[in-house]
Design a protein around this motif. Structure first.
Motif, mmCIF file in Angstrom:
data_model
loop_
_atom_site.group_PDB
_atom_site.id
_atom_site.type_symbol
_atom_site.label_atom_id
_atom_site.label_comp_id
_atom_site.label_asym_id
_atom_site.label_seq_id
_atom_site.Cartn_x
_atom_site.Cartn_y
_atom_site.Cartn_z
ATOM 1 N N GLU A 1 1.213 -1.210 0.046
ATOM 2 C CA GLU A 1 0.391 -0.234 -0.107
ATOM 3 C C GLU A 1 0.639 0.941 0.134
ATOM 4 O OE1 GLU A 1 -2.906 -0.505 3.488
ATOM 5 O OE2 GLU A 1 -3.529 -2.178 1.838
ATOM 6 N N THR A 2 2.207 0.773 0.773
ATOM 7 C CA THR A 2 3.208 2.123 0.628
ATOM 8 C C THR A 2 3.346 2.982 -1.027
ATOM 9 O OG1 THR A 2 3.518 1.893 3.121
ATOM 10 C CG2 THR A 2 5.215 3.535 2.006
ATOM 11 N N ASP A 3 4.279 1.300 -1.218
ATOM 12 C CA ASP A 3 4.071 1.680 -2.818
ATOM 13 C C ASP A 3 3.633 2.285 -3.865
ATOM 14 O OD1 ASP A 3 6.652 0.679 -2.097
ATOM 15 O OD2 ASP A 3 6.763 -1.409 -2.704
ATOM 16 N N ILE A 4 2.131 1.942 -3.747
ATOM 17 C CA ILE A 4 1.456 1.856 -4.923
ATOM 18 C C ILE A 4 0.239 3.749 -3.875
ATOM 19 C CG2 ILE A 4 -1.442 1.974 -4.905
ATOM 20 C CD1 ILE A 4 -0.148 -0.206 -5.851
ATOM 21 N N GLN A 5 1.279 4.129 -3.055
ATOM 22 C CA GLN A 5 0.422 5.767 -2.442
ATOM 23 C C GLN A 5 1.936 6.270 -3.096
ATOM 24 O OE1 GLN A 5 -2.332 7.296 -1.235
ATOM 25 N NE2 GLN A 5 -1.204 9.140 -2.086
ATOM 26 N N GLN A 6 3.044 6.009 -3.278
ATOM 27 C CA GLN A 6 4.124 6.901 -3.784
ATOM 28 C C GLN A 6 3.848 7.120 -5.151
ATOM 29 O OE1 GLN A 6 7.282 4.344 -2.177
ATOM 30 N NE2 GLN A 6 7.475 5.704 -0.610
ATOM 31 N N LEU A 7 3.175 6.225 -5.321
ATOM 32 C CA LEU A 7 3.404 5.697 -7.445
ATOM 33 C C LEU A 7 2.047 6.639 -7.453
ATOM 34 C CD1 LEU A 7 3.533 1.741 -8.077
ATOM 35 C CD2 LEU A 7 5.162 3.677 -9.225
ATOM 36 N N LYS A 8 1.212 6.288 -6.527
ATOM 37 C CA LYS A 8 0.199 7.378 -6.788
ATOM 38 C C LYS A 8 0.145 8.630 -6.714
ATOM 39 C CE LYS A 8 -3.440 5.459 -5.300
ATOM 40 N NZ LYS A 8 -5.054 4.794 -4.801
ATOM 41 N N ASP A 9 1.485 8.725 -5.337
ATOM 42 C CA ASP A 9 2.065 10.408 -5.904
ATOM 43 C C ASP A 9 3.180 11.110 -6.940
ATOM 44 O OD1 ASP A 9 0.611 11.033 -3.147
ATOM 45 O OD2 ASP A 9 2.247 10.225 -1.967
ATOM 46 N N LEU B 1 3.182 9.794 -9.792
ATOM 47 C CA LEU B 1 2.052 9.722 -11.113
ATOM 48 C C LEU B 1 1.347 11.385 -10.663
ATOM 49 C CD1 LEU B 1 1.238 8.546 -13.985
ATOM 50 C CD2 LEU B 1 -0.912 7.975 -12.532
ATOM 51 N N LEU B 2 1.353 12.085 -9.874
ATOM 52 C CA LEU B 2 0.165 13.007 -9.135
ATOM 53 C C LEU B 2 1.700 14.181 -10.020
ATOM 54 C CD1 LEU B 2 -1.852 12.925 -7.517
ATOM 55 C CD2 LEU B 2 -3.082 13.295 -9.460
ATOM 56 N N THR B 3 3.051 14.029 -9.574
ATOM 57 C CA THR B 3 3.866 15.153 -9.744
ATOM 58 C C THR B 3 4.348 15.482 -11.403
ATOM 59 O OG1 THR B 3 4.925 14.491 -7.508
ATOM 60 C CG2 THR B 3 6.236 15.523 -9.193
ATOM 61 N N LEU B 4 4.363 14.332 -12.049
ATOM 62 C CA LEU B 4 4.624 13.839 -13.319
ATOM 63 C C LEU B 4 3.746 14.758 -14.244
ATOM 64 C CD1 LEU B 4 5.806 13.365 -16.087
ATOM 65 C CD2 LEU B 4 5.070 10.806 -15.248
ATOM 66 N N GLY B 5 2.557 15.044 -13.739
ATOM 67 C CA GLY B 5 1.368 15.229 -14.292
ATOM 68 C C GLY B 5 1.208 16.967 -13.815
ATOM 69 N N SER B 6 1.656 17.466 -12.946
ATOM 70 C CA SER B 6 1.785 18.294 -12.773
ATOM 71 C C SER B 6 2.657 19.240 -13.584
ATOM 72 C CB SER B 6 2.298 18.740 -11.170
ATOM 73 O OG SER B 6 2.069 20.221 -11.218
ATOM 74 N N ILE B 7 3.826 18.502 -13.372
ATOM 75 C CA ILE B 7 5.370 19.133 -14.547
ATOM 76 C C ILE B 7 4.554 18.894 -15.608
ATOM 77 C CG2 ILE B 7 7.115 18.407 -15.590
ATOM 78 C CD1 ILE B 7 7.517 17.033 -12.268
ATOM 79 N N VAL B 8 3.588 18.057 -16.424
ATOM 80 C CA VAL B 8 3.451 18.598 -18.028
ATOM 81 C C VAL B 8 2.181 19.865 -17.538
ATOM 82 C CG1 VAL B 8 2.077 17.106 -19.532
ATOM 83 C CG2 VAL B 8 4.131 15.584 -18.121
ATOM 84 N N GLU C 1 0.522 8.795 -21.361
ATOM 85 C CA GLU C 1 -0.035 9.542 -21.905
ATOM 86 C C GLU C 1 0.670 10.437 -21.702
ATOM 87 O OE1 GLU C 1 -2.174 8.319 -24.045
ATOM 88 O OE2 GLU C 1 -2.964 6.510 -23.862
ATOM 89 N N LEU C 2 1.754 10.609 -20.011
ATOM 90 C CA LEU C 2 1.607 11.987 -19.508
ATOM 91 C C LEU C 2 3.112 12.356 -20.373
ATOM 92 C CD1 LEU C 2 0.800 11.591 -15.721
ATOM 93 C CD2 LEU C 2 -0.219 13.423 -17.734
ATOM 94 N N GLU C 3 3.704 11.272 -20.814
ATOM 95 C CA GLU C 3 5.765 12.181 -21.491
ATOM 96 C C GLU C 3 4.982 12.287 -22.292
ATOM 97 O OE1 GLU C 3 8.569 10.384 -23.507
ATOM 98 O OE2 GLU C 3 6.744 9.643 -24.195
ATOM 99 N N ARG C 4 3.745 11.240 -23.192
ATOM 100 C CA ARG C 4 3.428 11.770 -25.144
ATOM 101 C C ARG C 4 2.719 13.326 -24.666
ATOM 102 N NH1 ARG C 4 3.004 6.807 -24.895
ATOM 103 N NH2 ARG C 4 0.967 6.216 -24.029
ATOM 104 N N MET C 5 2.417 13.717 -24.093
ATOM 105 C CA MET C 5 1.622 15.275 -23.625
ATOM 106 C C MET C 5 2.786 15.474 -23.493
ATOM 107 S SD MET C 5 -1.828 14.690 -21.277
ATOM 108 C CE MET C 5 -2.660 12.946 -21.584
ATOM 109 N N GLY C 6 3.381 15.269 -22.487
ATOM 110 C CA GLY C 6 5.109 16.707 -22.598
ATOM 111 C C GLY C 6 5.605 16.284 -24.149
ATOM 112 N N ASP C 7 5.945 15.882 -24.375
ATOM 113 C CA ASP C 7 6.288 15.610 -25.813
ATOM 114 C C ASP C 7 5.069 16.731 -27.024
ATOM 115 O OD1 ASP C 7 8.144 13.641 -25.793
ATOM 116 O OD2 ASP C 7 6.396 12.280 -26.601
ATOM 117 N N TYR C 8 3.633 16.722 -26.642
ATOM 118 C CA TYR C 8 3.149 18.171 -27.796
ATOM 119 C C TYR C 8 4.420 19.241 -26.742
ATOM 120 C CZ TYR C 8 0.277 13.706 -28.749
ATOM 121 O OH TYR C 8 -0.233 13.162 -28.872
ATOM 122 N N ALA C 9 4.617 19.963 -25.740
ATOM 123 C CA ALA C 9 4.600 20.945 -25.346
ATOM 124 C C ALA C 9 5.775 21.009 -25.520
ATOM 125 C CB ALA C 9 4.699 20.866 -23.776
#
Length: 223
Positions: free
Chosen positions: A9-17, A19-26, A92-100
């Motif tokens: 569960e700790t690993d899952i939460q870290q992954l979610k966090d 992912l959100l950080t990556l999303g925010s950057i994108v 998907e987020l990485e590819r959106m970053g490519d659009y930027a």
């Protein structure tokens, strides 16, 4: 000593966090790319291209952690769907970053050229696409199926912006064919933003898949 489930569960939460950080950057990359284009800020576009390397690195780090978690924890059912979806959404987020990055490249190619008047609609298009992305990531983390089904409806608005921008730019070419190169630059900018919104729909599909096990295409016209 932590139990296996607690560690998982700790690993899952870290992954979610992460992912959100990556999303925010994108999200910021997309907005910054459009602002740099609008302000003819070439240095800003260079920074966006440099930051894209970090976006890619974060995506691959998430991917590696997901694969390790699957291999060591051997998740089943919902947990496995969740991890598979995180893996997909990071891509998907990485590819959106490519659009930027693509918009930043357009700006650099334009150099000191002035923008054409129809650019005015592009910032609004970017804001809408980024808003959709932010909502989609929140819906994924919360496994909010209702919201995941609603968000793709907004793709019609983004498509509307694209069609309007395209129409305005084509009219400019008809009036003055010397504007063709500048027109193409803006068409590609709008196209990149349209693709961001399309990929948001993919995130929504993964949200529904994670929560229900059902994986099917969501059409923007669905109610």
């Amino acid at each position: 000593m932590k139990s296996v489930r607690s560690t998982f569960e700790t690993d899952i939460q870290q992954l979610k966090d992460e992912l959100l950080t990556l999303g925010s950057i994108v999200e910021q990359q997309i907005l910054n790319a459009v602002v740099a284009l609008e302000k003819r800020d070439l240095e800003g576009s260079k920074i966006i291209k440099e930051t894209d390397v970090k976006v890619n690195a974060r995506r691959y780090a998430i991917e590696q952690k997901v694969l390790i978690t699957i291999a060591t924890q051997q998740p089943m059912a919902h947990d496995l769907r969740l991890l598979a979806s995180i893996l997909e959404i990071a891509g998907e987020l990485e590819r959106m970053g490519d659009y930027a990055k693509g918009i930043a490249t357009i700006n650099l190619r334009m150099g000191e050229e002035k923008l054409l008047k129809p650019f005015a609609k592009i910032p609004a298009m970017a804001e809408k696409a980024v808003s959709m992305l932010h909502r989609a990531l929140t819906a994924f983390i919360n496994e909010d199926i209702d919201e995941a089904r609603k968000i793709p409806l907004d793709d019609n608005e983004v498509d509307g912006y694209y069609e309007s921008i395209y129409h305005d730019l084509m009219n400019l070419i008809i009036e003055d064919n010397t504007t063709m190169q500048k027109t193409n630059w803006l068409i590609w900018t709008a196209h990149n933003l349209e693709r961001v919104a399309d990929r948001v729909t993919n995130i929504c599909e993964r949200t529904i898949f994670t929560a229900t096990g059902e994986l099917r295409e969501i059409r923007s016209s669905e109610q």
